[in-house]
Design a protein around this motif. Structure first.
Motif, PDB file in Angstrom:
ATOM      1  N   ALA A  16       0.834  -1.210   0.000  1.00 45.36           N
ATOM      2  CA  ALA A  16       0.000   0.000   0.000  1.00 45.36           C
ATOM      3  C   ALA A  16       0.864   1.254   0.000  1.00 45.36           C
ATOM      4  O   ALA A  16       0.595   2.211  -0.744  1.00 45.36           O
ATOM      5  CB  ALA A  16      -0.937  -0.011   1.207  1.00 45.36           C
ATOM      6  N   VAL A  17       1.910   1.269   0.830  1.00 40.07           N
ATOM      7  CA  VAL A  17       2.809   2.429   0.877  1.00 40.07           C
ATOM      8  C   VAL A  17       3.542   2.587  -0.456  1.00 40.07           C
ATOM      9  O   VAL A  17       3.746   3.704  -0.942  1.00 40.07           O
ATOM     10  CB  VAL A  17       3.812   2.284   2.041  1.00 40.07           C
ATOM     11  N   PRO A  23       7.147  10.968  -2.184  1.00 40.81           N
ATOM     12  CA  PRO A  23       8.467  11.533  -2.515  1.00 40.81           C
ATOM     13  C   PRO A  23       9.536  10.987  -1.570  1.00 40.81           C
ATOM     14  O   PRO A  23       9.296  10.801  -0.377  1.00 40.81           O
ATOM     15  CB  PRO A  23       8.260  13.037  -2.326  1.00 40.81           C
ATOM     16  N   GLU A  24      10.715  10.737  -2.099  1.00 39.05           N
ATOM     17  CA  GLU A  24      11.790  10.133  -1.307  1.00 39.05           C
ATOM     18  C   GLU A  24      12.592  11.162  -0.517  1.00 39.05           C
ATOM     19  O   GLU A  24      13.274  10.816   0.452  1.00 39.05           O
ATOM     20  CB  GLU A  24      12.737   9.350  -2.220  1.00 39.05           C
ATOM     21  N   GLU A  25      12.502  12.436  -0.913  1.00 39.36           N
ATOM     22  CA  GLU A  25      13.384  13.437  -0.312  1.00 39.36           C
ATOM     23  C   GLU A  25      12.874  14.000   1.017  1.00 39.36           C
ATOM     24  O   GLU A  25      13.591  14.706   1.714  1.00 39.36           O
ATOM     25  CB  GLU A  25      13.617  14.591  -1.300  1.00 39.36           C
ATOM     26  N   ARG A  26      11.643  13.688   1.401  1.00 45.67           N
ATOM     27  CA  ARG A  26      11.121  14.250   2.650  1.00 45.67           C
ATOM     28  C   ARG A  26      10.145  13.284   3.307  1.00 45.67           C
ATOM     29  O   ARG A  26       9.482  12.498   2.628  1.00 45.67           O
ATOM     30  CB  ARG A  26      10.408  15.582   2.377  1.00 45.67           C
ATOM     31  N   PRO A  27      10.041  13.345   4.657  1.00 44.90           N
ATOM     32  CA  PRO A  27       9.047  12.514   5.351  1.00 44.90           C
ATOM     33  C   PRO A  27       7.646  13.061   5.140  1.00 44.90           C
ATOM     34  O   PRO A  27       7.453  14.277   4.979  1.00 44.90           O
ATOM     35  CB  PRO A  27       9.472  12.611   6.817  1.00 44.90           C
ATOM     36  N   CYS A  28       6.656  12.185   5.137  1.00 44.75           N
ATOM     37  CA  CYS A  28       5.273  12.582   4.902  1.00 44.75           C
ATOM     38  C   CYS A  28       4.404  12.222   6.109  1.00 44.75           C
ATOM     39  O   CYS A  28       4.770  11.368   6.924  1.00 44.75           O
ATOM     40  CB  CYS A  28       4.722  11.892   3.652  1.00 44.75           C
ATOM     41  N   LEU A  29       3.262  12.877   6.206  1.00 48.43           N
ATOM     42  CA  LEU A  29       2.278  12.572   7.240  1.00 48.43           C
ATOM     43  C   LEU A  29       1.154  11.769   6.604  1.00 48.43           C
ATOM     44  O   LEU A  29       0.478  12.247   5.692  1.00 48.43           O
ATOM     45  CB  LEU A  29       1.720  13.856   7.860  1.00 48.43           C
ATOM     46  N   LEU A  30       0.958  10.526   7.085  1.00 48.72           N
ATOM     47  CA  LEU A  30      -0.018   9.624   6.484  1.00 48.72           C
ATOM     48  C   LEU A  30      -1.139   9.311   7.457  1.00 48.72           C
ATOM     49  O   LEU A  30      -0.951   9.341   8.674  1.00 48.72           O
ATOM     50  CB  LEU A  30       0.660   8.313   6.052  1.00 48.72           C
ATOM     51  N   LEU A  31      -2.293   8.983   6.899  1.00 52.96           N
ATOM     52  CA  LEU A  31      -3.453   8.559   7.679  1.00 52.96           C
ATOM     53  C   LEU A  31      -3.633   7.057   7.489  1.00 52.96           C
ATOM     54  O   LEU A  31      -3.640   6.563   6.365  1.00 52.96           O
ATOM     55  CB  LEU A  31      -4.708   9.302   7.216  1.00 52.96           C
ATOM     56  N   ASP A  32      -3.788   6.339   8.613  1.00 54.49           N
ATOM     57  CA  ASP A  32      -4.020   4.893   8.567  1.00 54.49           C
ATOM     58  C   ASP A  32      -5.437   4.630   9.052  1.00 54.49           C
ATOM     59  O   ASP A  32      -5.723   4.735  10.245  1.00 54.49           O
ATOM     60  CB  ASP A  32      -2.998   4.168   9.451  1.00 54.49           C
ATOM     61  N   VAL A  33      -6.331   4.310   8.124  1.00 51.28           N
ATOM     62  CA  VAL A  33      -7.738   4.079   8.456  1.00 51.28           C
ATOM     63  C   VAL A  33      -7.922   2.613   8.854  1.00 51.28           C
ATOM     64  O   VAL A  33      -7.592   1.713   8.082  1.00 51.28           O
ATOM     65  CB  VAL A  33      -8.641   4.424   7.252  1.00 51.28           C
ATOM     66  N   GLY A  34      -8.452   2.386  10.057  1.00 47.66           N
ATOM     67  CA  GLY A  34      -8.575   1.029  10.571  1.00 47.66           C
ATOM     68  C   GLY A  34      -7.215   0.498  10.985  1.00 47.66           C
ATOM     69  O   GLY A  34      -6.844  -0.625  10.631  1.00 47.66           O
ATOM     70  N   GLU A  46       9.008   2.703   9.799  1.00 47.58           N
ATOM     71  CA  GLU A  46      10.271   2.181   9.275  1.00 47.58           C
ATOM     72  C   GLU A  46      10.691   2.894   8.001  1.00 47.58           C
ATOM     73  O   GLU A  46      11.890   3.019   7.722  1.00 47.58           O
ATOM     74  CB  GLU A  46      10.145   0.679   9.012  1.00 47.58           C
ATOM     75  N   GLU A  47       9.708   3.358   7.231  1.00 47.63           N
ATOM     76  CA  GLU A  47      10.005   4.076   5.992  1.00 47.63           C
ATOM     77  C   GLU A  47      10.356   5.546   6.246  1.00 47.63           C
ATOM     78  O   GLU A  47      10.640   6.283   5.306  1.00 47.63           O
ATOM     79  CB  GLU A  47       8.796   4.005   5.047  1.00 47.63           C
ATOM     80  N   GLY A  48      10.314   5.972   7.519  1.00 44.58           N
ATOM     81  CA  GLY A  48      10.694   7.337   7.861  1.00 44.58           C
ATOM     82  C   GLY A  48       9.569   8.352   7.795  1.00 44.58           C
ATOM     83  O   GLY A  48       9.828   9.569   7.789  1.00 44.58           O
ATOM     84  N   HIS A  49       8.315   7.890   7.772  1.00 46.86           N
ATOM     85  CA  HIS A  49       7.173   8.794   7.705  1.00 46.86           C
ATOM     86  C   HIS A  49       6.437   8.840   9.050  1.00 46.86           C
ATOM     87  O   HIS A  49       6.640   7.994   9.925  1.00 46.86           O
ATOM     88  CB  HIS A  49       6.208   8.347   6.600  1.00 46.86           C
ATOM     89  N   TYR A  50       5.598   9.843   9.198  1.00 45.06           N
ATOM     90  CA  TYR A  50       4.773   9.998  10.396  1.00 45.06           C
ATOM     91  C   TYR A  50       3.343   9.573  10.069  1.00 45.06           C
ATOM     92  O   TYR A  50       2.922   9.647   8.914  1.00 45.06           O
ATOM     93  CB  TYR A  50       4.806  11.447  10.885  1.00 45.06           C
ATOM     94  N   TRP A  51       2.572   9.169  11.084  1.00 45.82           N
ATOM     95  CA  TRP A  51       1.223   8.698  10.794  1.00 45.82           C
ATOM     96  C   TRP A  51       0.273   8.917  11.954  1.00 45.82           C
ATOM     97  O   TRP A  51       0.673   9.032  13.112  1.00 45.82           O
ATOM     98  CB  TRP A  51       1.242   7.224  10.405  1.00 45.82           C
ATOM     99  N   PHE A  89      -3.149  15.590   5.329  1.00 49.47           N
ATOM    100  CA  PHE A  89      -2.328  14.409   5.091  1.00 49.47           C
ATOM    101  C   PHE A  89      -1.761  14.348   3.670  1.00 49.47           C
ATOM    102  O   PHE A  89      -2.393  14.815   2.714  1.00 49.47           O
ATOM    103  CB  PHE A  89      -3.144  13.141   5.366  1.00 49.47           C
ATOM    104  N   ASP A  90      -0.577  13.745   3.577  1.00 45.95           N
ATOM    105  CA  ASP A  90       0.086  13.560   2.283  1.00 45.95           C
ATOM    106  C   ASP A  90      -0.303  12.243   1.631  1.00 45.95           C
ATOM    107  O   ASP A  90       0.145  11.950   0.521  1.00 45.95           O
ATOM    108  CB  ASP A  90       1.608  13.586   2.463  1.00 45.95           C
ATOM    109  N   GLY A  91      -1.082  11.435   2.307  1.00 47.10           N
ATOM    110  CA  GLY A  91      -1.515  10.157   1.768  1.00 47.10           C
ATOM    111  C   GLY A  91      -2.295   9.384   2.806  1.00 47.10           C
ATOM    112  O   GLY A  91      -2.303   9.727   3.998  1.00 47.10           O
TER     113      GLY A  91
END
Length: 254
Positions: A16-17, A23-34, A46-51, A89-91
């Motif tokens: 899914a990710v 983008p690889e150059e910066r961390p993103c803020l993601l939403l995890d539904v359920g 582990e991929e360096g993003h926030y959620w 969110f970025d994704g």
């Protein structure tokens, strides 16, 4: 707690990710539904993003707290909407959760309204140009059509990505949605062999040998073995390469 369940959840989260094409150059803020116990969030971290994780089950969120996951957790019914400001969110990812919105657990629940409420508020909460990848297990083609229809009605573009479509066990559905300008829909895993087979079928003149009355290859013949190996490749399984010794008959032993 099942290692098998954890492995499958991790694989689907990673896929899914990957489909989010972040983008690889910066961390993103993601939403995890359920988000459940936070297994999907572990891969995001582990991929360096926030959620931020949403779940309707307080018991599952308690497990996530005990596991000391790195994301923020919120108890919420996504059928009532995503409670975040526009463009937060970025994704977004979701593993095995969206299909539950098709159930009417209460008399006041309307699957159509709950799905539209979810998708419309999710569309607003996502930044322009971002994606949402929702893995789901549809019970029927009608349920799948209901989910995709409400997503498109809310403003999303995109479509369904199916991994290993020829396998009963490995087959996975990912609803890949775009916010704003539509992008090229990614290809599902396990479809390359099928494409190559179709292309080769147009140009080959090779005669198929050893056919029985029903038009199928005789069992244990070389053609039968090659067809079986090709089916397993389309199902995403590891198969030894074909050689001139494939299906050969050995001499009898004394």
């Amino acid at each position: 707690r099942s290692s098998r369940v954890v492995e499958i959840q991790s694989q689907m989260s990673a896929r899914a990710v990957e489909l989010l094409a972040l983008p690889e150059e910066r961390p993103c803020l993601l939403l995890d539904v359920g988000c459940g116990s936070g297994l999907s969030g572990d891969h995001i971290s582990e991929e360096g993003h926030y959620w931020v994780g949403l779940d309707i089950s307080s018991a599952m969120l308690d497990v996530a707290v005990e596991r000391e996951v790195e994301g923020d957790l919120l108890l919420a019914d996504v059928g009532q909407g995503i409670p975040f400001r526009p463009g937060t969110f970025d994704g977004c990812i979701s593993i095995s959760a969206v299909q539950w919105l098709c159930n009417a657990d209460k008399k006041s629940h309307s699957p159509v309204k709950r799905l539209y409420r979810f998708f419309s508020t999710l569309y607003t909460a996502l930044a322009r140009g971002s994606r949402a990848v929702l893995q789901l297990y549809p019970e029927s083609s009608e349920q799948l059509e209901l989910i995709t229809a409400q997503a498109m009605r809310a403003g999303f573009t995109g479509g369904m990505v199916v991994d290993y479509p020829n396998s009963a066990k490995a087959k996975k559905f990912f609803l890949c949605l775009f916010v704003g300008a539509s992008s090229t829909l990614p290809k599902g895993l396990g479809t390359e062999c099928a494409d190559e087979e179709l292309q080769q079928a147009k140009f080959t003149n090779e005669r198929t040998r050893f056919r029985n009355v029903k038009g199928k290859s005789v069992k244990k013949s070389r053609d039968w073995i090659l067809e079986k190996k090709e089916r397993r490749r389309r199902q995403g399984k590891e198969v030894r390469g074909d050689t001139k010794y494939t299906g050969r008959k050995r001499r009898p032993h004394f």
